[in-house]
Design a protein around this motif. Sequence first.
Motif, PDB file in Angstrom:
ATOM      1  N   ALA A 155       0.992  -1.199   0.111  1.00 28.71           N
ATOM      2  CA  ALA A 155      -0.132   0.214  -0.001  1.00 28.71           C
ATOM      3  C   ALA A 155       0.592   1.272  -0.040  1.00 28.71           C
ATOM      4  O   ALA A 155       0.210   2.363   0.238  1.00 28.71           O
ATOM      5  N   CYS A 214       1.883   3.042  -2.569  1.00 29.39           N
ATOM      6  CA  CYS A 214       1.260   3.425  -3.768  1.00 29.39           C
ATOM      7  C   CYS A 214       0.115   4.327  -3.039  1.00 29.39           C
ATOM      8  O   CYS A 214      -0.154   5.451  -3.518  1.00 29.39           O
ATOM      9  N   CYS A 215      -0.786   3.711  -2.275  1.00 26.25           N
ATOM     10  CA  CYS A 215      -2.085   4.317  -1.661  1.00 26.25           C
ATOM     11  C   CYS A 215      -1.659   5.481  -0.843  1.00 26.25           C
ATOM     12  O   CYS A 215      -2.454   6.574  -0.734  1.00 26.25           O
ATOM     13  N   PRO A 240      -3.539   8.602  -3.220  1.00 24.67           N
ATOM     14  CA  PRO A 240      -4.620   8.207  -2.785  1.00 24.67           C
ATOM     15  C   PRO A 240      -5.849   8.037  -3.761  1.00 24.67           C
ATOM     16  O   PRO A 240      -6.732   7.456  -3.755  1.00 24.67           O
ATOM     17  N   PHE A 275      -4.789   5.155  -6.371  1.00 25.55           N
ATOM     18  CA  PHE A 275      -4.637   3.857  -6.000  1.00 25.55           C
ATOM     19  C   PHE A 275      -5.417   3.555  -4.482  1.00 25.55           C
ATOM     20  O   PHE A 275      -5.388   4.347  -3.569  1.00 25.55           O
ATOM     21  N   LYS A 276      -6.001   2.412  -4.453  1.00 22.62           N
ATOM     22  CA  LYS A 276      -6.706   2.267  -3.140  1.00 22.62           C
ATOM     23  C   LYS A 276      -6.825   0.637  -2.787  1.00 22.62           C
ATOM     24  O   LYS A 276      -7.262  -0.078  -3.909  1.00 22.62           O
ATOM     25  N   LEU A 277      -6.582   0.340  -1.608  1.00 22.11           N
ATOM     26  CA  LEU A 277      -6.786  -0.950  -1.362  1.00 22.11           C
ATOM     27  C   LEU A 277      -8.275  -1.364  -0.989  1.00 22.11           C
ATOM     28  O   LEU A 277      -8.976  -0.607  -0.286  1.00 22.11           O
ATOM     29  N   HIS A 278      -8.572  -2.480  -1.698  1.00 22.89           N
ATOM     30  CA  HIS A 278     -10.116  -2.873  -1.327  1.00 22.89           C
ATOM     31  C   HIS A 278      -9.971  -4.211  -0.339  1.00 22.89           C
ATOM     32  O   HIS A 278      -9.500  -5.186  -1.185  1.00 22.89           O
ATOM     33  N   LEU A 324      -5.994  -4.415  -4.862  1.00 20.36           N
ATOM     34  CA  LEU A 324      -5.568  -3.149  -5.187  1.00 20.36           C
ATOM     35  C   LEU A 324      -6.493  -2.679  -6.236  1.00 20.36           C
ATOM     36  O   LEU A 324      -6.833  -3.554  -7.615  1.00 20.36           O
ATOM     37  N   TYR A 360      -7.259   0.413  -8.946  1.00 19.89           N
ATOM     38  CA  TYR A 360      -6.491   1.567  -9.538  1.00 19.89           C
ATOM     39  C   TYR A 360      -7.071   2.445 -10.588  1.00 19.89           C
ATOM     40  O   TYR A 360      -7.724   1.647 -11.310  1.00 19.89           O
ATOM     41  N   ALA A 419       4.672   7.149  -6.419  1.00 19.16           N
ATOM     42  CA  ALA A 419       3.929   5.950  -6.065  1.00 19.16           C
ATOM     43  C   ALA A 419       4.855   4.657  -6.651  1.00 19.16           C
ATOM     44  O   ALA A 419       5.137   3.661  -5.976  1.00 19.16           O
TER      45      ALA A 419
END
Length: 92
Positions: free
Chosen positions: A29, A31-32, A36, A39-42, A47, A49, A64
């Motif tokens: 994460a 990159c998040c 932000p 890129f987002k973590l789900h 990931l 993006y 990132a």
Amino acid sequence: MTHAHLPPPPAPSGPIQVVVDLNRCQAYAQCCFFAPSVFKLHGEEALWYDPAPDASQREQVLRAAAACPVQAIFVEWRDGSEPQIRKPVPYE
């Protein structure tokens, strides 16, 4: 003999496209934190993006990609007369 530190060459101009090797991504994460809005973590590992971020996000996307510990993020520059150029951004 000392060598002067040369700055990296400027990034090509034009639209960018983001490609993430999801098989390589380990969901660290980083990159998040740097981009932000791109890129987002789900959940804990997936990931999400934006593959075609706005030009205003270019600097954050490059940071990132450079921060990715496993170098899973690639930035492609597209020029109307040239084929896509895939350049991995090295970890600094």
